[in-house]
Design a protein around this motif. Structure first.
Motif, PDB file in Angstrom:
ATOM      1  N   GLY A 275      -6.925   3.944   2.852  1.00 48.40           N
ATOM      2  CA  GLY A 275      -6.988   3.655   3.992  1.00 48.40           C
ATOM      3  C   GLY A 275      -7.555   4.777   4.887  1.00 48.40           C
ATOM      4  O   GLY A 275      -7.757   5.734   4.378  1.00 48.40           O
TER       5      GLY A 275
ATOM      6  N   GLU B  95      -0.670  -6.342  12.251  1.00 46.61           N
ATOM      7  CA  GLU B  95       0.347  -5.108  11.867  1.00 46.61           C
ATOM      8  C   GLU B  95       0.880  -5.057  10.534  1.00 46.61           C
ATOM      9  O   GLU B  95       1.324  -6.158   9.910  1.00 46.61           O
ATOM     10  N   GLU B  96       0.746  -3.841   9.791  1.00 43.93           N
ATOM     11  CA  GLU B  96       1.435  -3.821   8.649  1.00 43.93           C
ATOM     12  C   GLU B  96       2.885  -3.101   9.146  1.00 43.93           C
ATOM     13  O   GLU B  96       2.931  -2.080   9.798  1.00 43.93           O
TER      14      GLU B  96
ATOM     15  N   SER C 293       0.189   0.847  11.862  1.00 49.28           N
ATOM     16  CA  SER C 293      -0.815   0.526  10.789  1.00 49.28           C
ATOM     17  C   SER C 293      -1.317  -1.055  11.001  1.00 49.28           C
ATOM     18  O   SER C 293      -0.295  -1.783  11.130  1.00 49.28           O
ATOM     19  N   TRP C 294      -2.515  -0.963  10.728  1.00 48.81           N
ATOM     20  CA  TRP C 294      -3.134  -2.391  10.773  1.00 48.81           C
ATOM     21  C   TRP C 294      -4.184  -2.657   9.534  1.00 48.81           C
ATOM     22  O   TRP C 294      -4.677  -1.840   8.908  1.00 48.81           O
ATOM     23  N   ARG C 295      -4.417  -3.955   9.448  1.00 47.55           N
ATOM     24  CA  ARG C 295      -5.325  -4.393   8.312  1.00 47.55           C
ATOM     25  C   ARG C 295      -5.950  -5.606   8.873  1.00 47.55           C
ATOM     26  O   ARG C 295      -5.542  -6.578   9.655  1.00 47.55           O
TER      27      ARG C 295
ATOM     28  N   VAL D  60       0.988  -1.007  -0.047  1.00 48.74           N
ATOM     29  CA  VAL D  60      -0.040   0.081  -0.045  1.00 48.74           C
ATOM     30  C   VAL D  60       0.986   1.007  -0.074  1.00 48.74           C
ATOM     31  O   VAL D  60       1.735   1.405   0.934  1.00 48.74           O
TER      32      VAL D  60
ATOM     33  N   TYR E 150      -8.660  -2.043   3.766  1.00 46.16           N
ATOM     34  CA  TYR E 150      -8.066  -0.607   4.056  1.00 46.16           C
ATOM     35  C   TYR E 150      -7.042  -1.019   5.139  1.00 46.16           C
ATOM     36  O   TYR E 150      -7.238  -1.844   5.762  1.00 46.16           O
ATOM     37  N   SER E 151      -6.108   0.160   5.096  1.00 39.70           N
ATOM     38  CA  SER E 151      -5.060   0.082   5.954  1.00 39.70           C
ATOM     39  C   SER E 151      -5.633   1.092   7.029  1.00 39.70           C
ATOM     40  O   SER E 151      -6.170   2.126   6.580  1.00 39.70           O
ATOM     41  N   TYR E 152      -5.395   0.806   8.367  1.00 37.38           N
ATOM     42  CA  TYR E 152      -5.816   1.759   9.375  1.00 37.38           C
ATOM     43  C   TYR E 152      -4.441   2.039  10.236  1.00 37.38           C
ATOM     44  O   TYR E 152      -3.832   1.422  10.856  1.00 37.38           O
TER      45      TYR E 152
END
Lengths: 94, 134
Positions: free
Chosen positions: B73, B124-125, B114-116, B30, B97-99
């Motif tokens: 996101g 976690e991203e 960041s989380w998905r 992303v 979405y990435s959060y």
């Protein structure tokens, strides 16, 4: 019956084969969604609940207007209209 | 971009603030090119909840498409709370979405994570920031 475009947000594109926009026909927002749902299995259920009403965490915009401020799903759709499916985004620290 | 986001999040501390992440997404990456601010419509619990104004989402989506980008996101702040998703974040999250969560104090943005959403939990991203210097 009018030709309209429906914008699909990323979380729902799995139902449209990845398409960010789909074309559909209908005289009202409801009819357009039904048309989209007939072409893309499972999508309509993400937008409308069992009673056929818009789910709480989904917003539908006809042009710039949220249909909740118009005639809801019965809002008339003109030729070339764009309907945006906008996910309700919320959360918080607790 | 991290600095700009952090400043914005701290500006609204101790209230939660939110917005959209705009860029390009593939199966494995992303790329966030820009961010947009949005109004938090949850005034009653703005200290620990947010409800992103759907009109701001629509505007950000239109602007993104003008630049051949898309909303990839959501970002929001956790005032005085960790940059980890809460049960509320989990319950209301959308897959796809990435959060990005920014933990803030009154003085600074302390942490960015960041989380998905994957199945029924967040993963976690890895965040990487491109060096802007040539």
């Amino acid at each position: 019956m009018s030709q309209a475009t429906v914008r699909i947000p990323a979380p729902l594109r799995g139902f449209t084969g990845g398409a960010a926009e789909v074309a559909a026909r209908g005289g009202s927002v409801r009819e357009v969604l039904r048309s989209v749902g007939a072409a893309h299995e499972g999508l309509e259920r993400q937008i409308l609940n069992e009673s056929g009403e818009v789910r709480e965490f989904v917003n539908l915009f006809l042009g710039d207007q949220n249909i909740r401020s118009l005639a809801g799903l019965d809002s008339p759709v003109e030729e070339g209209a764009v309907i945006h499916i906008v996910p309700a985004v919320a959360g918080g620290a607790s | 971009m991290r600095e700009d986001l952090g400043r914005l999040a701290v500006l609204h501390h101790p209230q939660e603030t939110c917005g959209l992440l705009v860029g390009r997404a593939s199966d494995s990456l992303v790329e966030v090119v820009q961010f947009a601010s949005a109004r938090n419509l949850n005034r009653e619990r703005a200290h620990d909840r947010y409800l992103l104004d759907p009109e701001d989402f629509l505007r950000a989506d239109r602007e993104a498409r003008r630049e051949a980008l898309e909303i990839v996101g959501i970002w929001h702040s956790h005032p005085d709370s960790p940059a980890r998703p809460s049960s509320t974040d989990l319950r209301l999250a959308w897959a796809g979405y990435s959060y990005l969560i920014i933990s803030t104090s009154g003085q600074a943005a302390r942490d960015f994570r960041s989380w998905r959403l994957t199945d029924d939990h967040f993963e976690e991203e890895r965040l990487e920031e491109e060096d802007p210097t040539p």
